[in-house]
Design a protein around this motif. Structure first.
Motif, PDB file in Angstrom:
ATOM      1  N   PRO A  13     -44.303  -0.905 -35.721  1.00  0.00           N
ATOM      2  CA  PRO A  13     -45.573  -1.778 -35.918  1.00  0.00           C
ATOM      3  C   PRO A  13     -46.309  -1.441 -36.980  1.00  0.00           C
ATOM      4  O   PRO A  13     -46.223  -0.423 -37.638  1.00  0.00           O
ATOM      5  N   GLY A  14     -46.618  -2.401 -38.109  1.00  0.00           N
ATOM      6  CA  GLY A  14     -47.377  -2.308 -39.046  1.00  0.00           C
ATOM      7  C   GLY A  14     -46.438  -2.174 -40.351  1.00  0.00           C
ATOM      8  O   GLY A  14     -47.108  -2.432 -41.445  1.00  0.00           O
ATOM      9  N   LEU A  16     -44.098  -4.093 -41.787  1.00  0.00           N
ATOM     10  CA  LEU A  16     -43.916  -5.464 -42.462  1.00  0.00           C
ATOM     11  C   LEU A  16     -45.231  -5.846 -42.971  1.00  0.00           C
ATOM     12  O   LEU A  16     -45.283  -6.079 -44.142  1.00  0.00           O
ATOM     13  N   SER A  17     -46.476  -5.495 -42.348  1.00  0.00           N
ATOM     14  CA  SER A  17     -47.736  -5.737 -42.983  1.00  0.00           C
ATOM     15  C   SER A  17     -48.080  -4.803 -44.246  1.00  0.00           C
ATOM     16  O   SER A  17     -48.500  -5.314 -45.226  1.00  0.00           O
ATOM     17  N   ARG A  18     -47.651  -3.627 -44.075  1.00  0.00           N
ATOM     18  CA  ARG A  18     -47.866  -2.662 -45.282  1.00  0.00           C
ATOM     19  C   ARG A  18     -46.922  -3.089 -46.298  1.00  0.00           C
ATOM     20  O   ARG A  18     -47.343  -3.132 -47.574  1.00  0.00           O
ATOM     21  N   THR A  20     -45.488  -6.217 -47.047  1.00  0.00           N
ATOM     22  CA  THR A  20     -46.103  -7.699 -47.673  1.00  0.00           C
ATOM     23  C   THR A  20     -47.406  -7.266 -48.184  1.00  0.00           C
ATOM     24  O   THR A  20     -47.858  -8.298 -49.259  1.00  0.00           O
ATOM     25  N   GLY A  21     -48.275  -6.496 -47.752  1.00  0.00           N
ATOM     26  CA  GLY A  21     -49.555  -6.363 -48.457  1.00  0.00           C
ATOM     27  C   GLY A  21     -49.173  -5.789 -49.688  1.00  0.00           C
ATOM     28  O   GLY A  21     -50.036  -6.064 -50.623  1.00  0.00           O
ATOM     29  N   SER A  24     -48.580  -8.600 -51.880  1.00  0.00           N
ATOM     30  CA  SER A  24     -49.733  -9.522 -52.048  1.00  0.00           C
ATOM     31  C   SER A  24     -50.796  -8.640 -52.945  1.00  0.00           C
ATOM     32  O   SER A  24     -51.351  -9.354 -54.079  1.00  0.00           O
ATOM     33  N   ARG A  25     -50.948  -7.441 -52.739  1.00  0.00           N
ATOM     34  CA  ARG A  25     -51.919  -6.752 -53.731  1.00  0.00           C
ATOM     35  C   ARG A  25     -51.754  -6.883 -55.146  1.00  0.00           C
ATOM     36  O   ARG A  25     -52.636  -6.560 -56.045  1.00  0.00           O
TER      37      ARG A  25
END
Length: 161
Positions: A13-14, A16-18, A20-21, A24-25
């Motif tokens: 978990p997390g 994918l978020s890291r 894609t972030g 994005s950043r």
């Protein structure tokens, strides 16, 4: 230019978020994203298409390499990789025109997966150009809904290490 990346990451978990972030950043838009576990359940493979210039692409890959959860990054942009997408078309198909829509699906080796009173849902896999061609033909009948996956890709067998 669109770059095609295959990224091997931890299946946790997390992650994918890291990742894609990170895109994005740095102001990069992900054009296509597909993620799923691999043959090793502790790893997932992300297939990402990102638009960037050469300098930006180099920057993003360097930043990805710094993430602990990233194990391997492969740039498949110029590799002649095997690439596929999946699409579901819900096409307007009244009974008197249904055979025409089915015939188009058959030409593209697509499958009818649902039949409604006035629609057919068709599943197709293939290259982006094949799916685009199907979409163009189905537009004449009326596409009620279209759902398209991100691209998945891997190197060809002759390029295995």
């Amino acid at each position: 230019m669109n770059y095609l990346l295959s990224i091997l990451v931890e299946n946790k978990p997390g992650v994918l978020s890291r990742i894609t972030g990170l895109f994005s950043r740095r102001g990069f838009n992900i054009e296509s994203l597909s993620v799923a576990p691999t043959e090793d359940e502790s790893l997932s493979r992300m297939t990402v298409i990102v638009e960037a210039d050469e300098v930006g692409f180099e920057q993003i890959t360097k930043q990805l390499h710094k993430l602990v959860s990233v194990f391997k990054i492969s740039d498949l942009t110029f590799e002649g990789a095997v690439e596929r997408e999946l699409v579901l078309f819900k096409v307007q198909a009244p009974p008197e025109r249904r055979h025409e829509v089915i015939e188009i699906a058959n030409v593209f080796r697509a499958n009818v997966v649902d039949v409604g009173h006035a629609t057919l849902t068709i599943e197709a896999t293939g290259t982006a150009s094949k799916l685009d061609a199907m979409e163009d033909l189905f537009r004449a009948y009326g596409i009620k809904q279209l759902t398209r996956t991100g691209k998945v890709a891997q190197t060809r067998g002759s390029r295995d290490a």
